[in-house]
Design an enzyme around this catalytic site. Sequence first.
Site, PDB file in Angstrom:
ATOM      1  CG  LEU A   1       8.186   2.891   5.028  1.00  0.00           C
ATOM      2  CD1 LEU A   1       7.987   1.713   4.089  1.00  0.00           C
ATOM      3  CD2 LEU A   1       6.840   3.473   5.431  1.00  0.00           C
TER       4      LEU A   1
ATOM      5  CE1 TYR B   1       0.132   1.887   4.326  1.00  0.00           C
ATOM      6  CE2 TYR B   1       1.019  -0.341   4.430  1.00  0.00           C
ATOM      7  CZ  TYR B   1       0.871   0.919   4.983  1.00  0.00           C
ATOM      8  OH  TYR B   1       1.457   1.207   6.181  1.00  0.00           O
TER       9      TYR B   1
ATOM     10  CE  LYS C   1       3.032   3.524   3.322  1.00  0.00           C
ATOM     11  NZ  LYS C   1       3.481   3.721   4.700  1.00  0.00           N
TER      12      LYS C   1
ATOM     13  CD  GLU D   1      10.219   2.014  10.626  1.00  0.00           C
ATOM     14  OE1 GLU D   1      10.117   3.003   9.887  1.00  0.00           O
ATOM     15  OE2 GLU D   1      10.044   0.850  10.218  1.00  0.00           O
TER      16      GLU D   1
END
Length: 287
Positions: free
Chosen positions: A201, A30, A145, A177
């Site tokens: 990411l 996505y 993702k 993260e």
Amino acid sequence: MLYLNGQFMRREDAKVSALDRGCLFGDGVYEVIPVYSRNPFRLDEHLSRLEASLAAIGLDNPHPRAEWARLVREAIRLQDFDDQSVYLHVTRGDAGERDFPFPQGVAPTVLINPTALVTPPAALKAAGVKAISHADFRWLRCDVKSLNLLPTVLLREAARRAGCAECVMFRDGFLSEGAASNIFVVRDGVLACPPKSNLMLPGITYDLVIELARANGVPLEVRPVSEAEVRAADELWMTSSTREVLAIVELDGRPVGDGRVGPMAQRLDALYQDFKNQVMRAGKEQA
């Protein structure tokens, strides 16, 4: 209105098969694109990341970039609100059975779903937010993702139950993260963040903050950041397409620095807002 498999339709009319591989296996990827005043922000960068995610899982891209851009802009046009969060979703489709190998000759499922964009209000930016920390127990391809978001769901729910806005993750003693953001640290006037790797990411806002810091003479180090550094930071922020630059003023019940939004966060947020406004003005002039 949303787009599903070649058609724009009302949300209540959109249906996906229960045997879709996105439903059965989370077999898909996505992307989320912020839209300000009907102008998609950093559209090429978001589509590049979508292309990279599709390639990483061996899923043929259903559209060339120009067609993705056209569909995104048409989806934006069909909404009755100006600021939007455009969700793109591609799965390996419905093979008619539950089996692990990639199906052959199956069309991917493509969804484009714009919703209203909600960014942090000025009062929240001025006050900052609280966060908890947790070991990063996700898989080893966090650069994709992927639709497989159960770890994020669990971590964000833990943060919500603690009255916090985010969960800061550590892997083997180093910052990775946030559960749904990238994390920046400030210590002694120097901005630091982890380098891109398979363990995080590659954030579009992360990239922009680094660009703005370098362009404006902000001392910056892109390097592994230890958990000890995070806990001794003068400032801690999260960045994402929807949260932009948002300071974390408390971590695990302890203040970050003096417990207030720091000057570096204020400066980079101001630079971000100026950049965003310039891009949006340029988009309106070209429209």
